[in-house]
Scaffold this motif. Structure first.
Motif, PDB file in Angstrom:
ATOM      1  N   LEU A  16       0.825  -1.202   0.000  1.00  0.00           N
ATOM      2  CA  LEU A  16       0.000   0.000   0.000  1.00  0.00           C
ATOM      3  C   LEU A  16       0.865   1.260   0.000  1.00  0.00           C
ATOM      4  N   TYR A  17       1.957   1.226   0.734  1.00  0.00           N
ATOM      5  CA  TYR A  17       2.879   2.364   0.751  1.00  0.00           C
ATOM      6  C   TYR A  17       3.465   2.598  -0.645  1.00  0.00           C
ATOM      7  N   GLN A  18       3.938   1.537  -1.272  1.00  0.00           N
ATOM      8  CA  GLN A  18       4.559   1.696  -2.582  1.00  0.00           C
ATOM      9  C   GLN A  18       3.539   2.118  -3.639  1.00  0.00           C
ATOM     10  N   MET A  19       2.308   1.656  -3.512  1.00  0.00           N
ATOM     11  CA  MET A  19       1.255   2.111  -4.425  1.00  0.00           C
ATOM     12  C   MET A  19       1.009   3.610  -4.231  1.00  0.00           C
ATOM     13  N   SER A  20       1.045   4.064  -2.986  1.00  0.00           N
ATOM     14  CA  SER A  20       0.838   5.491  -2.732  1.00  0.00           C
ATOM     15  C   SER A  20       1.996   6.321  -3.278  1.00  0.00           C
ATOM     16  N   GLN A  21       3.200   5.753  -3.282  1.00  0.00           N
ATOM     17  CA  GLN A  21       4.357   6.456  -3.837  1.00  0.00           C
ATOM     18  C   GLN A  21       4.230   6.613  -5.357  1.00  0.00           C
ATOM     19  N   VAL A  22       3.686   5.601  -6.004  1.00  0.00           N
ATOM     20  CA  VAL A  22       3.450   5.679  -7.442  1.00  0.00           C
ATOM     21  C   VAL A  22       2.322   6.675  -7.710  1.00  0.00           C
ATOM     22  N   ILE A  27      -1.754   4.733 -11.794  1.00  0.00           N
ATOM     23  CA  ILE A  27      -1.930   3.302 -12.010  1.00  0.00           C
ATOM     24  C   ILE A  27      -3.137   3.128 -12.935  1.00  0.00           C
ATOM     25  N   PRO A  28      -2.939   2.508 -14.105  1.00  0.00           N
ATOM     26  CA  PRO A  28      -4.055   2.328 -15.036  1.00  0.00           C
ATOM     27  C   PRO A  28      -5.201   1.528 -14.394  1.00  0.00           C
ATOM     28  N   PRO A  29      -6.436   1.716 -14.870  1.00  0.00           N
ATOM     29  CA  PRO A  29      -7.610   1.166 -14.186  1.00  0.00           C
ATOM     30  C   PRO A  29      -7.656  -0.354 -14.051  1.00  0.00           C
ATOM     31  N   VAL A  30      -7.292  -1.094 -15.074  1.00  0.00           N
ATOM     32  CA  VAL A  30      -7.346  -2.559 -14.974  1.00  0.00           C
ATOM     33  C   VAL A  30      -6.289  -3.050 -13.994  1.00  0.00           C
ATOM     34  N   THR A  31      -5.103  -2.489 -14.075  1.00  0.00           N
ATOM     35  CA  THR A  31      -4.040  -2.856 -13.145  1.00  0.00           C
ATOM     36  C   THR A  31      -4.484  -2.570 -11.713  1.00  0.00           C
ATOM     37  N   LEU A  32      -5.039  -1.401 -11.483  1.00  0.00           N
ATOM     38  CA  LEU A  32      -5.523  -1.042 -10.148  1.00  0.00           C
ATOM     39  C   LEU A  32      -6.632  -1.988  -9.701  1.00  0.00           C
ATOM     40  N   GLY A  33      -7.529  -2.332 -10.606  1.00  0.00           N
ATOM     41  CA  GLY A  33      -8.621  -3.254 -10.271  1.00  0.00           C
ATOM     42  C   GLY A  33      -8.121  -4.640  -9.904  1.00  0.00           C
ATOM     43  N   LEU A  89       2.202  -4.320 -10.571  1.00  0.00           N
ATOM     44  CA  LEU A  89       2.148  -2.860 -10.641  1.00  0.00           C
ATOM     45  C   LEU A  89       3.037  -2.343 -11.775  1.00  0.00           C
ATOM     46  N   TRP A  90       4.283  -2.784 -11.826  1.00  0.00           N
ATOM     47  CA  TRP A  90       5.209  -2.280 -12.844  1.00  0.00           C
ATOM     48  C   TRP A  90       4.885  -2.812 -14.225  1.00  0.00           C
ATOM     49  N   LYS A  91       4.560  -4.092 -14.316  1.00  0.00           N
ATOM     50  CA  LYS A  91       4.210  -4.654 -15.626  1.00  0.00           C
ATOM     51  C   LYS A  91       2.899  -4.052 -16.131  1.00  0.00           C
ATOM     52  N   GLY A  92       1.943  -3.866 -15.230  1.00  0.00           N
ATOM     53  CA  GLY A  92       0.660  -3.294 -15.610  1.00  0.00           C
ATOM     54  C   GLY A  92       0.783  -1.867 -16.098  1.00  0.00           C
ATOM     55  N   ILE A  93       1.597  -1.075 -15.416  1.00  0.00           N
ATOM     56  CA  ILE A  93       1.794   0.315 -15.841  1.00  0.00           C
ATOM     57  C   ILE A  93       2.362   0.354 -17.255  1.00  0.00           C
ATOM     58  N   MET A  94       3.347  -0.496 -17.530  1.00  0.00           N
ATOM     59  CA  MET A  94       3.965  -0.493 -18.861  1.00  0.00           C
ATOM     60  C   MET A  94       3.031  -1.067 -19.930  1.00  0.00           C
ATOM     61  N   LEU A  95       2.447  -2.242 -19.650  1.00  0.00           N
ATOM     62  CA  LEU A  95       1.665  -2.921 -20.677  1.00  0.00           C
ATOM     63  C   LEU A  95       0.280  -2.329 -20.885  1.00  0.00           C
ATOM     64  N   GLU A  96      -0.407  -1.942 -19.813  1.00  0.00           N
ATOM     65  CA  GLU A  96      -1.762  -1.436 -19.978  1.00  0.00           C
ATOM     66  C   GLU A  96      -1.769  -0.132 -20.769  1.00  0.00           C
ATOM     67  N   LYS A  97      -0.778   0.701 -20.546  1.00  0.00           N
ATOM     68  CA  LYS A  97      -0.692   1.950 -21.325  1.00  0.00           C
ATOM     69  C   LYS A  97      -0.438   1.643 -22.797  1.00  0.00           C
ATOM     70  N   LYS A  98       0.366   0.643 -23.059  1.00  0.00           N
ATOM     71  CA  LYS A  98       0.708   0.288 -24.439  1.00  0.00           C
ATOM     72  C   LYS A  98      -0.452  -0.427 -25.141  1.00  0.00           C
ATOM     73  N   LEU A  99      -1.109  -1.358 -24.437  1.00  0.00           N
ATOM     74  CA  LEU A  99      -2.133  -2.200 -25.054  1.00  0.00           C
ATOM     75  C   LEU A  99      -3.555  -1.642 -24.927  1.00  0.00           C
TER      76      LEU A  99
END
Length: 189
Positions: A16-22, A27-33, A89-99
């Motif tokens: 939760l701390y690291q998510m708040s730092q990002v 965080i894209p919606p599907v990744t966050l979900g 979190l990291w893979k989702g940020i990269m891939l969800e924005k791209k795809l």
């Protein structure tokens, strides 16, 4: 395979701390979900881990196919959840924005089921080839298989990167496979 109750979940707090730092807005919606679903099911599991884990015995012999849907979204403990969700979190940020979100959600859904199918098939083959029924009883939970598939996909969409695995620099397209073997050797469970 039972979680300890009544303790501070340091891994969950760190997640939760690291998510708040990002920043939730980053965080894209599907990744966050998917992150939220995994955290929710960690805090309020559908059933005990022994009733959601996937194995040859449960999937093939007992035909308990719902475990294919449940096992990826349950985790053995807070650190298992933490490592998987930080990776997501990291893979989702990269891939969800791209795809884009709809395609990324589809990929997560398909990978979540297919990874369980592949796990059961591989374990079944080990039972038959090695004539060792213990492989049929091996029961797994967690999002690691989906994350590995996402890593391979990420390497496809972002070629030419270099990763370091156990101090050795490798092309990212090979690093994920070396990591898979290293993880299995270091932490076979």
């Amino acid at each position: 395979m039972q979680r300890r109750q009544g303790r501070v979940n340091a891994g969950l707090l760190l997640l939760l701390y690291q998510m708040s730092q990002v920043g939730l807005q980053n965080i894209p919606p599907v990744t966050l979900g998917v992150l939220a679903l995994n955290v929710f099911l960690f805090l309020s599991p559908v059933r005990p881990l022994s009733e959601v884990c996937i194995s040859v015995n449960e999937a093939i012999y007992k035909k308990n196919w719902q475990r294919l849907l449940l096992s990826p979204f349950h985790h053995a403990d807070d650190w298992h959840l933490y490592y998987n969700m930080i990776s997501l979190l990291w893979k989702g940020i990269m891939l969800e924005k791209k795809l884009k979100s709809v395609w990324f959600a589809y990929i997560i859904a398909v990978f979540s089921v297919l990874i369980g199918v592949v796990y059961v098939v591989l374990e079944f083959l080990l039972v038959k080839i090695l004539d060792d029924p213990s492989y049929g009883m091996s029961c797994g939970v967690g999002f690691s298989g989906v994350l590995f598939a996402l890593k391979v996909l990420n390497n496809h969409y972002n070629p030419g990167r270099v990763s370091t695995v156990l101090g050795v620099r490798l092309s990212s397209k090979y690093a994920c496979w070396v990591e898979l073997v290293a993880i299995h050797l270091i932490a076979p469970g």
